[in-house]
Design a protein around this motif. Sequence first.
Motif, PDB file in Angstrom:
ATOM      1  N   LYS A   1       9.486  44.355  66.769  1.00  0.00           N
ATOM      2  CA  LYS A   1       8.854  45.416  67.552  1.00  0.00           C
ATOM      3  C   LYS A   1       9.419  45.361  68.960  1.00  0.00           C
ATOM      4  O   LYS A   1       9.520  44.293  69.545  1.00  0.00           O
ATOM      5  N   SER A   2       9.741  46.524  69.494  1.00  0.00           N
ATOM      6  CA  SER A   2      10.403  46.548  70.803  1.00  0.00           C
ATOM      7  C   SER A   2       9.506  46.006  71.902  1.00  0.00           C
ATOM      8  O   SER A   2       9.993  45.498  72.905  1.00  0.00           O
TER       9      SER A   2
ATOM     10  N   ALA B   1       1.029  40.127  51.725  1.00  0.00           N
ATOM     11  CA  ALA B   1       2.045  39.260  52.320  1.00  0.00           C
ATOM     12  C   ALA B   1       1.438  38.584  53.547  1.00  0.00           C
ATOM     13  O   ALA B   1       0.504  39.100  54.160  1.00  0.00           O
ATOM     14  N   VAL B   2       1.965  37.427  53.897  1.00  0.00           N
ATOM     15  CA  VAL B   2       1.517  36.701  55.088  1.00  0.00           C
ATOM     16  C   VAL B   2       2.546  36.936  56.185  1.00  0.00           C
ATOM     17  O   VAL B   2       3.752  36.781  55.966  1.00  0.00           O
ATOM     18  N   ILE B   3       2.060  37.339  57.358  1.00  0.00           N
ATOM     19  CA  ILE B   3       2.940  37.607  58.494  1.00  0.00           C
ATOM     20  C   ILE B   3       2.659  36.577  59.579  1.00  0.00           C
ATOM     21  O   ILE B   3       1.505  36.305  59.906  1.00  0.00           O
ATOM     22  N   CYS B   4       3.733  36.010  60.124  1.00  0.00           N
ATOM     23  CA  CYS B   4       3.597  34.964  61.133  1.00  0.00           C
ATOM     24  C   CYS B   4       4.539  35.219  62.301  1.00  0.00           C
ATOM     25  O   CYS B   4       5.553  35.907  62.151  1.00  0.00           O
ATOM     26  N   THR B   5       4.197  34.653  63.445  1.00  0.00           N
ATOM     27  CA  THR B   5       5.109  34.649  64.590  1.00  0.00           C
ATOM     28  C   THR B   5       5.275  33.208  65.056  1.00  0.00           C
ATOM     29  O   THR B   5       4.392  32.366  64.857  1.00  0.00           O
TER      30      THR B   5
ATOM     31  N   SER C   1       6.555  36.890  70.075  1.00  0.00           N
ATOM     32  CA  SER C   1       5.657  37.891  69.485  1.00  0.00           C
ATOM     33  C   SER C   1       6.412  39.098  68.966  1.00  0.00           C
ATOM     34  O   SER C   1       5.900  39.867  68.158  1.00  0.00           O
ATOM     35  N   VAL C   2       7.641  39.303  69.411  1.00  0.00           N
ATOM     36  CA  VAL C   2       8.414  40.485  69.028  1.00  0.00           C
ATOM     37  C   VAL C   2       8.929  40.383  67.594  1.00  0.00           C
ATOM     38  O   VAL C   2       8.922  41.353  66.853  1.00  0.00           O
ATOM     39  N   LEU C   3       9.366  39.196  67.184  1.00  0.00           N
ATOM     40  CA  LEU C   3       9.921  39.007  65.847  1.00  0.00           C
ATOM     41  C   LEU C   3       8.864  38.388  64.949  1.00  0.00           C
ATOM     42  O   LEU C   3       8.303  37.341  65.256  1.00  0.00           O
TER      43      LEU C   3
ATOM     44  N   ASP D   1      16.534  38.387  67.224  1.00  0.00           N
ATOM     45  CA  ASP D   1      15.861  37.579  68.234  1.00  0.00           C
ATOM     46  C   ASP D   1      14.847  38.452  68.966  1.00  0.00           C
ATOM     47  O   ASP D   1      14.571  39.573  68.551  1.00  0.00           O
ATOM     48  N   GLU D   2      14.316  37.963  70.066  1.00  0.00           N
ATOM     49  CA  GLU D   2      13.301  38.694  70.820  1.00  0.00           C
ATOM     50  C   GLU D   2      13.834  39.993  71.412  1.00  0.00           C
ATOM     51  O   GLU D   2      13.071  40.896  71.714  1.00  0.00           O
ATOM     52  N   TYR D   3      15.147  40.082  71.611  1.00  0.00           N
ATOM     53  CA  TYR D   3      15.714  41.205  72.345  1.00  0.00           C
ATOM     54  C   TYR D   3      16.412  42.240  71.483  1.00  0.00           C
ATOM     55  O   TYR D   3      16.609  43.368  71.927  1.00  0.00           O
ATOM     56  N   SER D   4      16.805  41.866  70.266  1.00  0.00           N
ATOM     57  CA  SER D   4      17.614  42.810  69.509  1.00  0.00           C
ATOM     58  C   SER D   4      17.582  42.547  68.008  1.00  0.00           C
ATOM     59  O   SER D   4      17.240  41.461  67.551  1.00  0.00           O
ATOM     60  N   VAL D   5      17.967  43.596  67.287  1.00  0.00           N
ATOM     61  CA  VAL D   5      18.227  43.525  65.850  1.00  0.00           C
ATOM     62  C   VAL D   5      19.703  43.895  65.725  1.00  0.00           C
ATOM     63  O   VAL D   5      20.050  45.078  65.749  1.00  0.00           O
ATOM     64  N   GLY D   6      20.571  42.904  65.656  1.00  0.00           N
ATOM     65  CA  GLY D   6      21.998  43.188  65.704  1.00  0.00           C
ATOM     66  C   GLY D   6      22.301  43.953  66.981  1.00  0.00           C
ATOM     67  O   GLY D   6      21.924  43.517  68.075  1.00  0.00           O
ATOM     68  N   PRO D   7      22.929  45.152  66.883  1.00  0.00           N
ATOM     69  CA  PRO D   7      23.255  45.911  68.090  1.00  0.00           C
ATOM     70  C   PRO D   7      22.114  46.772  68.621  1.00  0.00           C
ATOM     71  O   PRO D   7      22.249  47.396  69.662  1.00  0.00           O
TER      72      PRO D   7
END
Length: 197
Positions: free
Chosen positions: A184-185, A142-146, A151-153, A45-51
């Motif tokens: 991105k953090s 590759a195509v990158i989307c948000t 905007s983080v993920l 999610d916007e805040y984390s990648v797992g832990p």
Amino acid sequence: MSIRMILAAVPLALLAACGPADKPVEPASAPAQPAARVQGLLPLDEYSVGPIMAQTPFKAEAIQALFPDDRVETRRDAIIVVRDGVQMLDIRGEPGLSTVGEIHIAGRSGAGPRGELFGMPWSRLDVPLKRCWMGKDAFRHAVICTQPGESVLRYVFEVPGWTRDDLPPIDGLARATLRDFIWKSGAGGYVPAGGGA
């Protein structure tokens, strides 16, 4: 009892209710992060990648503590997490800071906040075309989307047969499928959609 006596007693009663503190309260630091192995797919999610969160130190030992049952390796300027012989995370540091920055998540390792999964077609994610751009370097062609408000993920789509550096037409995007994620953090700011990885 007079009103004056009652008013004088109220502050004393309040002080007594508070009671003495056992010890000074330490200032809050970063929230505790779970050390247990993350089972199955990593929630993204916007805040984390797992832990892993934005304040997680960019150190192999810090990442290993979060993934104790997985292999953690340092390769050049990246920390790699390998599970069951398969690379699932490629972690880079945040420029100018000692925390994590950009994380590439192998598509089969993560699940997006709306249940986005590896192999899901671009059309099912309902991503506005204006929020998509062509990837560079490891994500070339590759195509990158948000998603709006996220905007983080970033979602990385593979378009079968597409080898150009401009966005494919809508009928080409209709064949695109989710391949990977980029997180991105945000600690150091963002390149707006249309530029960057």
